[in-house]
Design a protein around this motif. Sequence first.
Motif, PDB file in Angstrom:
ATOM      1  N   PRO A 104       0.901  -1.216   0.008  1.00  0.00           N
ATOM      2  CA  PRO A 104       0.102   0.073  -0.166  1.00  0.00           C
ATOM      3  C   PRO A 104       0.708   1.291   0.041  1.00  0.00           C
ATOM      4  O   PRO A 104       0.229   2.365   0.279  1.00  0.00           O
ATOM      5  CB  PRO A 104      -0.702  -0.113   1.283  1.00  0.00           C
ATOM      6  CG  PRO A 104      -0.028  -0.838   2.199  1.00  0.00           C
ATOM      7  CD  PRO A 104       0.791  -1.711   1.502  1.00  0.00           C
ATOM      8  N   GLY A 105       2.078   1.059   0.008  1.00  0.00           N
ATOM      9  CA  GLY A 105       2.835   2.352  -0.054  1.00  0.00           C
ATOM     10  C   GLY A 105       3.138   3.145   1.280  1.00  0.00           C
ATOM     11  O   GLY A 105       3.208   2.194   2.256  1.00  0.00           O
ATOM     12  N   ILE A 106       2.991   4.490   1.232  1.00  0.00           N
ATOM     13  CA  ILE A 106       3.328   5.067   2.469  1.00  0.00           C
ATOM     14  C   ILE A 106       2.189   5.722   2.972  1.00  0.00           C
ATOM     15  O   ILE A 106       1.046   6.274   1.975  1.00  0.00           O
ATOM     16  CB  ILE A 106       4.496   6.161   2.426  1.00  0.00           C
ATOM     17  CG1 ILE A 106       4.078   7.095   1.061  1.00  0.00           C
ATOM     18  CG2 ILE A 106       5.677   5.468   2.258  1.00  0.00           C
ATOM     19  CD1 ILE A 106       4.893   8.344   1.316  1.00  0.00           C
ATOM     20  N   GLU A 107       2.234   6.441   4.263  1.00  0.00           N
ATOM     21  CA  GLU A 107       1.001   7.277   4.749  1.00  0.00           C
ATOM     22  C   GLU A 107       2.052   8.457   5.310  1.00  0.00           C
ATOM     23  O   GLU A 107       2.908   8.069   5.944  1.00  0.00           O
ATOM     24  CB  GLU A 107       0.194   6.746   5.569  1.00  0.00           C
ATOM     25  CG  GLU A 107      -1.049   7.272   6.108  1.00  0.00           C
ATOM     26  CD  GLU A 107      -1.888   6.424   7.022  1.00  0.00           C
ATOM     27  OE1 GLU A 107      -2.679   5.633   6.256  1.00  0.00           O
ATOM     28  OE2 GLU A 107      -1.891   6.584   8.369  1.00  0.00           O
ATOM     29  N   PHE A 108       1.574   9.744   5.438  1.00  0.00           N
ATOM     30  CA  PHE A 108       2.372  10.742   6.248  1.00  0.00           C
ATOM     31  C   PHE A 108       1.862  10.747   7.432  1.00  0.00           C
ATOM     32  O   PHE A 108       0.894  10.325   8.122  1.00  0.00           O
ATOM     33  CB  PHE A 108       1.884  12.185   5.337  1.00  0.00           C
ATOM     34  CG  PHE A 108       2.303  11.981   3.872  1.00  0.00           C
ATOM     35  CD1 PHE A 108       3.667  11.992   3.595  1.00  0.00           C
ATOM     36  CD2 PHE A 108       1.422  12.230   2.866  1.00  0.00           C
ATOM     37  CE1 PHE A 108       3.899  11.966   2.320  1.00  0.00           C
ATOM     38  CE2 PHE A 108       1.682  12.163   1.622  1.00  0.00           C
ATOM     39  CZ  PHE A 108       3.040  11.987   1.223  1.00  0.00           C
ATOM     40  N   ILE A 109       3.011  11.168   8.392  1.00  0.00           N
ATOM     41  CA  ILE A 109       2.514  11.470   9.786  1.00  0.00           C
ATOM     42  C   ILE A 109       2.213  12.779   9.712  1.00  0.00           C
ATOM     43  O   ILE A 109       3.074  13.586  10.069  1.00  0.00           O
ATOM     44  CB  ILE A 109       3.873  10.922  10.799  1.00  0.00           C
ATOM     45  CG1 ILE A 109       3.988   9.378  10.260  1.00  0.00           C
ATOM     46  CG2 ILE A 109       3.280  11.057  12.207  1.00  0.00           C
ATOM     47  CD1 ILE A 109       5.232   8.844  11.176  1.00  0.00           C
ATOM     48  N   TRP A 110       0.959  13.061   9.833  1.00  0.00           N
ATOM     49  CA  TRP A 110       0.573  14.503  10.036  1.00  0.00           C
ATOM     50  C   TRP A 110       0.783  15.274  11.356  1.00  0.00           C
ATOM     51  O   TRP A 110       0.661  14.372  12.207  1.00  0.00           O
ATOM     52  CB  TRP A 110      -0.957  14.535   9.651  1.00  0.00           C
ATOM     53  CG  TRP A 110      -1.497  14.096   8.189  1.00  0.00           C
ATOM     54  CD1 TRP A 110      -2.145  13.078   7.950  1.00  0.00           C
ATOM     55  CD2 TRP A 110      -0.865  14.703   6.953  1.00  0.00           C
ATOM     56  NE1 TRP A 110      -2.122  12.812   6.575  1.00  0.00           N
ATOM     57  CE2 TRP A 110      -1.510  13.767   6.056  1.00  0.00           C
ATOM     58  CE3 TRP A 110      -0.355  15.826   6.669  1.00  0.00           C
ATOM     59  CZ2 TRP A 110      -1.202  14.310   4.784  1.00  0.00           C
ATOM     60  CZ3 TRP A 110       0.062  16.103   5.263  1.00  0.00           C
ATOM     61  CH2 TRP A 110      -0.642  15.372   4.328  1.00  0.00           C
ATOM     62  N   ASN A 111       1.344  16.416  11.610  1.00  0.00           N
ATOM     63  CA  ASN A 111       1.340  17.187  12.480  1.00  0.00           C
ATOM     64  C   ASN A 111       2.790  16.669  13.231  1.00  0.00           C
ATOM     65  O   ASN A 111       3.000  16.968  14.543  1.00  0.00           O
ATOM     66  CB  ASN A 111       0.254  17.013  13.406  1.00  0.00           C
ATOM     67  CG  ASN A 111      -0.775  17.921  13.085  1.00  0.00           C
ATOM     68  OD1 ASN A 111      -0.485  19.133  12.835  1.00  0.00           O
ATOM     69  ND2 ASN A 111      -2.090  17.507  13.029  1.00  0.00           N
ATOM     70  N   ALA A 112       3.568  15.416  12.755  1.00  0.00           N
ATOM     71  CA  ALA A 112       4.835  15.383  13.309  1.00  0.00           C
ATOM     72  C   ALA A 112       5.711  16.838  13.355  1.00  0.00           C
ATOM     73  O   ALA A 112       6.460  17.201  14.049  1.00  0.00           O
ATOM     74  CB  ALA A 112       5.303  14.292  12.526  1.00  0.00           C
ATOM     75  N   TYR A 116       1.567  21.048  10.423  1.00  0.00           N
ATOM     76  CA  TYR A 116       1.684  20.405   8.929  1.00  0.00           C
ATOM     77  C   TYR A 116       0.574  19.224   8.677  1.00  0.00           C
ATOM     78  O   TYR A 116       1.070  18.011   9.152  1.00  0.00           O
ATOM     79  CB  TYR A 116       2.928  20.033   8.446  1.00  0.00           C
ATOM     80  CG  TYR A 116       3.071  19.981   6.953  1.00  0.00           C
ATOM     81  CD1 TYR A 116       2.962  20.853   6.218  1.00  0.00           C
ATOM     82  CD2 TYR A 116       2.909  18.539   6.336  1.00  0.00           C
ATOM     83  CE1 TYR A 116       2.945  20.640   4.601  1.00  0.00           C
ATOM     84  CE2 TYR A 116       3.006  18.260   5.003  1.00  0.00           C
ATOM     85  CZ  TYR A 116       2.996  19.356   4.192  1.00  0.00           C
ATOM     86  OH  TYR A 116       2.759  19.264   2.645  1.00  0.00           O
ATOM     87  N   ASP A 117      -0.583  19.928   8.542  1.00  0.00           N
ATOM     88  CA  ASP A 117      -1.642  18.962   8.317  1.00  0.00           C
ATOM     89  C   ASP A 117      -2.291  18.644   6.912  1.00  0.00           C
ATOM     90  O   ASP A 117      -1.426  19.261   6.092  1.00  0.00           O
ATOM     91  CB  ASP A 117      -2.681  19.067   9.392  1.00  0.00           C
ATOM     92  CG  ASP A 117      -3.141  20.450   9.252  1.00  0.00           C
ATOM     93  OD1 ASP A 117      -3.132  21.135   8.231  1.00  0.00           O
ATOM     94  OD2 ASP A 117      -4.159  20.775  10.214  1.00  0.00           O
ATOM     95  N   GLU A 118      -3.283  17.887   6.613  1.00  0.00           N
ATOM     96  CA  GLU A 118      -3.645  17.807   5.040  1.00  0.00           C
ATOM     97  C   GLU A 118      -4.223  19.167   4.680  1.00  0.00           C
ATOM     98  O   GLU A 118      -3.879  19.415   3.407  1.00  0.00           O
ATOM     99  CB  GLU A 118      -4.937  16.829   5.240  1.00  0.00           C
ATOM    100  CG  GLU A 118      -4.397  15.404   5.030  1.00  0.00           C
ATOM    101  CD  GLU A 118      -5.595  14.480   5.201  1.00  0.00           C
ATOM    102  OE1 GLU A 118      -6.052  14.066   6.236  1.00  0.00           O
ATOM    103  OE2 GLU A 118      -5.835  13.976   4.222  1.00  0.00           O
ATOM    104  N   PRO A 249       7.083  15.453   4.689  1.00  0.00           N
ATOM    105  CA  PRO A 249       6.825  15.117   6.041  1.00  0.00           C
ATOM    106  C   PRO A 249       7.297  13.602   6.223  1.00  0.00           C
ATOM    107  O   PRO A 249       7.434  12.759   5.663  1.00  0.00           O
ATOM    108  CB  PRO A 249       5.340  15.265   6.587  1.00  0.00           C
ATOM    109  CG  PRO A 249       4.626  14.968   5.327  1.00  0.00           C
ATOM    110  CD  PRO A 249       5.560  15.433   4.149  1.00  0.00           C
ATOM    111  N   PRO A 250       7.462  12.956   7.779  1.00  0.00           N
ATOM    112  CA  PRO A 250       7.963  11.815   7.971  1.00  0.00           C
ATOM    113  C   PRO A 250       6.662  10.767   7.595  1.00  0.00           C
ATOM    114  O   PRO A 250       5.463  11.210   7.519  1.00  0.00           O
ATOM    115  CB  PRO A 250       8.083  11.753   9.383  1.00  0.00           C
ATOM    116  CG  PRO A 250       7.798  13.116  10.049  1.00  0.00           C
ATOM    117  CD  PRO A 250       7.387  14.023   8.837  1.00  0.00           C
TER     118      PRO A 250
END
Length: 394
Positions: A104-112, A116-118, A249-250
């Motif tokens: 499934p690839g990657i997902e971003f860690i929002w607010n790390a 920085y969110d969507e 983002p990470p």
Amino acid sequence: TSARVVVIGGGYGGATVARFLRAADPRLEVTLIEPRRDYYSCAFSNAVIGGLKPYSILRFGYDGVEAAGVRLVFEKAMRVDPAAKTVRTDGGIVFAYDRLIMAPGIEFIWNAIAGYDEAAAEIMPHAWKAGPQTLLLRKQIEEMPDDGVVAIAPPTNPFRCPPGPYERASLIAHYLKAHKPRAKVIILDSKESFSKDLLFRRAWKDLYGDRIEWHGIFDYGPVIAVKPKEMVLVTEAREFRVDVANIIPPQQAPAIARDAGLADATGWCPINPVTFESRLQPGIHVLGDASIAGAMPKSAFSANAQGKVCAMQVARLLSGEAPIPTKLDNVCYSLVAPDYGISVAGVYRQGEDAIEAVEDAGGVSPIHASEKFRRSEAGYAGDWFETITRQVFG
Ligand code: FAD
């Protein structure tokens, strides 16, 4: 055997494994679950951002995969039940499997990075999943003032495509040199070194002068927060007001994998290095960016190589044969300019505990090379993209 294999994710890893399973054993019933009818390739998306190539080169459909005998289901996988061996989609369909393969690839860690969110990504694009984000970053660069500043904030390792942020800086600088000669690119890095850094930094000096400014973690510290309304990046040491902000983002394995209990404390999925079977959930294999593939980087080349090997091993397991450890390879090409390419190559063995680098195999482009050599490597990059996308989607 006529076993049922379900594959989640139709990117470089998932589409490859689905096709090669059918090639390994045409009796296998292979179902590929992917929410989008069009795949947009991240590989070569930096060439679109730099204005070298049209957006249309990134788009691929699934007709070729379907023609290989793979059943396509254009829905999102929502829940895996490892005990019942089923996958449920957002359309409410339940698929039973003998083996499940996740790519499934990657997902971003929002607010790390604080703030920085969507929503922030609509102002400060990541462009780390290709599609509208690629176009948004391209548009912002075209529209920024002639003496503007583009900031790129790359994450710490591991992340998707280690040389990607630096190729991007190069191709943006190439565009600025021709169209906005007073503008520049600053890289606010979370690391003290990066993939192919000697080659990149030498090429930047030769081609772009002081147009690209790289700051390692020791200069200002990592970017810890953003203020999208003010176009400000906050590092430990100071704030930067910029015209275009590309925040990368990470990342972690996507929710579909984490919720199935496939990820460990790192956020990525540990696997058996020979079969790609999860160390945490038997019967489920993970490959591509979401997996912990030892020494292999998170690249399309790696995902494709892993897809082929995983297909062979799963076909063997399903017909009662023992898996055979083999070797994999990876080459990451980067364009520093349209006619200037550099690369890093690796060969990997399936060890008992991990996928390991084969010593003294592979390497990076020479630091001193002729213009002709760099031009050849740029050509190889284009040839690679054509070949791999034809093999995966064509
Ligand atoms: P992906 O290709 O991201 O595919 C994952 C798929 O899973 C997607 O289609 C997604 O829709 C689907 N999916 C996700 N969740 C679900 C779900 N719940 N249900 C069903 N489907 C789901 N690599 C190279 O080798 N060479 C390069 O030159 C290169 N350049 C790059 C440049 C940039 C700017 C970036 C960002 C990346 C680059 N890469 C490059 C890296 C490469 O794009 C990735 O490593 C590669 O896409 C990983 O393949 P994957 O199959 O693991 O994931």
